[in-house]
Write a protein that holds these residues in place. Structure first.
Motif, PDB file in Angstrom:
ATOM      1  N   UNK A 137      42.109  37.071  29.479  1.00  0.00           N
ATOM      2  CA  UNK A 137      42.837  35.863  29.066  1.00  0.00           C
ATOM      3  C   UNK A 137      42.200  34.760  29.700  1.00  0.00           C
ATOM      4  N   UNK A 138      42.526  34.524  31.119  1.00  0.00           N
ATOM      5  CA  UNK A 138      42.203  33.368  31.810  1.00  0.00           C
ATOM      6  C   UNK A 138      41.775  33.819  33.123  1.00  0.00           C
ATOM      7  N   UNK A 139      40.724  33.129  33.687  1.00  0.00           N
ATOM      8  CA  UNK A 139      40.330  33.593  35.037  1.00  0.00           C
ATOM      9  C   UNK A 139      41.370  33.397  36.063  1.00  0.00           C
ATOM     10  N   UNK A 140      41.407  34.299  36.911  1.00  0.00           N
ATOM     11  CA  UNK A 140      42.459  34.109  38.141  1.00  0.00           C
ATOM     12  C   UNK A 140      41.465  34.199  39.661  1.00  0.00           C
ATOM     13  N   UNK A 141      42.071  33.876  40.568  1.00  0.00           N
ATOM     14  CA  UNK A 141      41.641  33.994  41.866  1.00  0.00           C
ATOM     15  C   UNK A 141      40.700  35.136  41.970  1.00  0.00           C
ATOM     16  N   UNK A 142      41.541  36.238  41.724  1.00  0.00           N
ATOM     17  CA  UNK A 142      40.972  37.635  41.878  1.00  0.00           C
ATOM     18  C   UNK A 142      39.735  37.982  41.085  1.00  0.00           C
ATOM     19  N   UNK A 152      39.954  38.014  52.584  1.00  0.00           N
ATOM     20  CA  UNK A 152      39.587  38.820  51.405  1.00  0.00           C
ATOM     21  C   UNK A 152      40.719  38.889  50.566  1.00  0.00           C
ATOM     22  N   UNK A 153      41.766  38.583  50.945  1.00  0.00           N
ATOM     23  CA  UNK A 153      42.988  38.872  49.806  1.00  0.00           C
ATOM     24  C   UNK A 153      43.098  37.733  49.181  1.00  0.00           C
ATOM     25  N   UNK A 154      43.103  38.157  47.755  1.00  0.00           N
ATOM     26  CA  UNK A 154      43.158  37.045  46.602  1.00  0.00           C
ATOM     27  C   UNK A 154      44.369  37.665  45.590  1.00  0.00           C
ATOM     28  N   UNK A 155      44.726  36.676  44.923  1.00  0.00           N
ATOM     29  CA  UNK A 155      45.687  36.858  43.964  1.00  0.00           C
ATOM     30  C   UNK A 155      44.989  37.051  42.449  1.00  0.00           C
ATOM     31  N   UNK A 156      45.212  38.220  41.943  1.00  0.00           N
ATOM     32  CA  UNK A 156      44.850  38.564  40.524  1.00  0.00           C
ATOM     33  C   UNK A 156      45.814  38.257  39.514  1.00  0.00           C
ATOM     34  N   UNK A 157      45.691  38.735  38.277  1.00  0.00           N
ATOM     35  CA  UNK A 157      46.729  38.689  37.278  1.00  0.00           C
ATOM     36  C   UNK A 157      47.849  39.182  37.489  1.00  0.00           C
ATOM     37  N   UNK A 158      48.921  38.484  37.177  1.00  0.00           N
ATOM     38  CA  UNK A 158      50.320  38.872  37.011  1.00  0.00           C
ATOM     39  C   UNK A 158      50.535  39.566  35.600  1.00  0.00           C
ATOM     40  N   UNK A 159      50.856  40.912  35.245  1.00  0.00           N
ATOM     41  CA  UNK A 159      51.102  41.115  34.237  1.00  0.00           C
ATOM     42  C   UNK A 159      50.020  41.663  33.321  1.00  0.00           C
ATOM     43  N   UNK A 160      50.196  42.252  32.017  1.00  0.00           N
ATOM     44  CA  UNK A 160      48.986  43.054  31.278  1.00  0.00           C
ATOM     45  C   UNK A 160      48.060  41.562  30.551  1.00  0.00           C
ATOM     46  N   UNK A 213      42.809  47.316  34.771  1.00  0.00           N
ATOM     47  CA  UNK A 213      41.604  46.858  34.821  1.00  0.00           C
ATOM     48  C   UNK A 213      41.444  45.448  34.363  1.00  0.00           C
ATOM     49  N   UNK A 214      42.649  44.779  34.302  1.00  0.00           N
ATOM     50  CA  UNK A 214      42.835  43.175  33.864  1.00  0.00           C
ATOM     51  C   UNK A 214      41.823  42.260  34.761  1.00  0.00           C
ATOM     52  N   UNK A 215      41.572  42.313  35.965  1.00  0.00           N
ATOM     53  CA  UNK A 215      40.950  41.488  36.630  1.00  0.00           C
ATOM     54  C   UNK A 215      39.260  41.728  36.571  1.00  0.00           C
ATOM     55  N   UNK A 216      39.073  43.154  36.309  1.00  0.00           N
ATOM     56  CA  UNK A 216      37.628  43.362  36.245  1.00  0.00           C
ATOM     57  C   UNK A 216      37.385  43.308  34.889  1.00  0.00           C
ATOM     58  N   UNK A 217      38.091  43.406  33.605  1.00  0.00           N
ATOM     59  CA  UNK A 217      37.751  42.589  32.363  1.00  0.00           C
ATOM     60  C   UNK A 217      37.529  41.287  32.473  1.00  0.00           C
ATOM     61  N   UNK A 218      38.568  40.556  33.119  1.00  0.00           N
ATOM     62  CA  UNK A 218      38.246  39.172  32.933  1.00  0.00           C
ATOM     63  C   UNK A 218      37.042  38.791  33.644  1.00  0.00           C
ATOM     64  N   UNK A 219      36.639  39.463  34.734  1.00  0.00           N
ATOM     65  CA  UNK A 219      35.259  39.048  35.613  1.00  0.00           C
ATOM     66  C   UNK A 219      34.240  39.397  34.604  1.00  0.00           C
ATOM     67  N   UNK A 220      34.182  40.669  33.969  1.00  0.00           N
ATOM     68  CA  UNK A 220      32.959  41.044  33.158  1.00  0.00           C
ATOM     69  C   UNK A 220      33.211  39.948  32.012  1.00  0.00           C
TER      70      UNK A 220
END
Length: 422
Positions: free
Chosen positions: A118-123, A103-111, A147-154
């Motif tokens: 920006x671009x989708x991440x594994x997270x 369940x461990x996933x890498x999300x966005x590095x940085x803001x 909230x970077x990965x949540x915003x990207x997912x939405x």
């Protein structure tokens, strides 16, 4: 008759137990663990020791700064693994390390840039996948960083807005990730959201008091508690600073469907707006804004041959630098969110001489969300935030009393589990 009733109860007990197990809340944690603040390490150890209470579906590394990564989450699971045989002997429902690692996933590095995504991440893709899973229970996304990965997912999957519930530890995290927050508030006002900007501070020990509920907790409860206790001393010298843990406590004690009710993780009130102030610093060099608000410095300068949203200037405020963007047609903008009451001097500069340096002062009021403004983000009916009653402040921290009143219970409960390792 009594014998027959007893046999019947024994027969249905496994079904009742299975039903109860199926009602565990589904959670996904987005964390900046391993970055600049080690409180996430403390909260992760706490989560692992209570993993029997949740259906954990994701542990996403979303580091805004520093060296945070999925590897740091895996390192914490490795520490948990060393104590797992003893812990399991006391609680068989704890998640195994083997269950948790996938369940461990890498999300966005940085803001995120000005757009907020920006671009989708594994997270972010994992958030989408979990949200779309066929399950009658909502997915609670517990955000310990920005909230970077949540915003990207939405952005990538707008349909999940009805499938997720977000408990967001804001305050300083909102300051760092102001662009992703602004994107969500503007484009997904009907998101189910608890925005905890200050209530979480009710769990943080800022006192030098050596009693077991403050600086003395490590000596009284954690010292000698296996590998987990030995690791905990590495973060703030063992002083409890688990600012993200209230998101877990909210799921552990109370009714997650009712943010306005009492819970270990705080009590919140609805808001139908999120403060946003648009300031032209050339015309309004001195301005007052609510704490935790989104402040947009917007002004004009020379037209540049740059694409829209190109980074091209700098805001220096509160001893930190913030990236500003060219909006096209000679317009410029930079966002900032103040994390506490203060009087802040700022300077806006541009290396390519598109405008002269701009200086001003920002006065931050200690009330969130403050008086309504025409430029606020308009929210739906499912957005909650820190209680505004003065009686629920602790010092300058709004709503913190809704968490601090349960602090002893929380730490006593954890002390019991830590005792398993002694």
């Amino acid at each position: 008759m009594k014998t027959r009733l007893f046999i019947l109860l024994l027969a249905i007990a496994p079904c009742c137990f299975a039903f109860a197990q199926n009602q565990k809340p589904r959670i996904l944690v987005s964390t900046d663990i391993g970055g600049t603040d080690p409180d996430d390490n403390q909260s992760m150890l706490h989560l692992l020791m209570y993993s029997d209470l949740f259906d954990i579906e994701g542990l996403v590394s979303s580091p805004s700064f520093g060296n945070g990564s999925k590897r740091e989450i895996l390192r914490m699971i490795d520490i948990y693994e060393k104590d797992f045989p003893v812990l399991k002997s006391h609680c068989k429902e704890l998640k195994t390390p083997e269950e948790l690692r996938p369940f461990c996933k890498q999300g966005r590095h940085g803001l995120a840039p000005f757009a907020g995504y920006d671009k989708p991440t594994e997270g972010s893709e994992w958030i989408v996948r979990c949200a779309r899973k066929k399950d009658n229970r909502p997915l609670y996304v517990l955000v310990w960083g920005s909230l970077e990965d949540v915003a990207q997912a939405l952005h990538d999957a707008p349909d999940i807005v009805k499938k997720i519930r977000v408990y967001y530890i804001g305050g300083p995290n909102k300051k760092w990730g102001v662009n992703s927050y602004a994107y969500i508030a503007e484009n997904f006002p009907n998101l189910w959201m608890i925005e905890n900007n200050a209530s979480y501070r009710g769990l943080i020990s800022d006192t030098k008091d050596s009693c077991r509920y403050h600086a003395g907790y490590y000596e009284a409860c954690m010292k000698g508690a296996g590998h987990i206790g030995a690791d905990f001393i590495n973060y703030y010298k063992g002083v409890v600073k688990m600012g993200d843990t209230p998101s877990l406590l909210y799921m552990m004690n109370g009714n997650p469907d009712s943010p306005e009710g009492d819970s270990w993780g705080g009590s919140f009130e609805k808001t139908n707006y999120s403060s946003r102030r648009i300031i032209n610093p050339e015309k309004e060099p001195t301005a007052a804004v609510p704490v935790y608000s989104v402040v947009e410095f917007r002004f004009k300068g020379k037209r540049l041959n740059l694409p829209k949203y190109s980074p091209c200037f700098n805001l220096f405020i509160d001893k930190q630098n913030w990236q500003g963007y060219y909006m096209g047609k000679g317009e410029y903008c930079v966002r900032y969110s103040p994390k506490q009451t203060a009087t802040l001097n700022y300077e806006i500069t541009c290396d390519n001489a598109a405008f002269k340096p701009i200086r001003g002062t920002l006065t931050v009021d200690n009330q969130w969300p403050g008086a309504p403004s025409p430029t606020d983000y308009k929210l739906g009916t499912s957005w909650w935030t820190d209680c505004t009653s003065p009686s629920l402040f602790e010092g300058k921290w709004q709503g913190a009393a809704t968490v601090s009143k349960y602090r002893r219970q929380v730490l006593d409960d954890w002390a019991m589990r830590l005792g398993w390792l002694k």
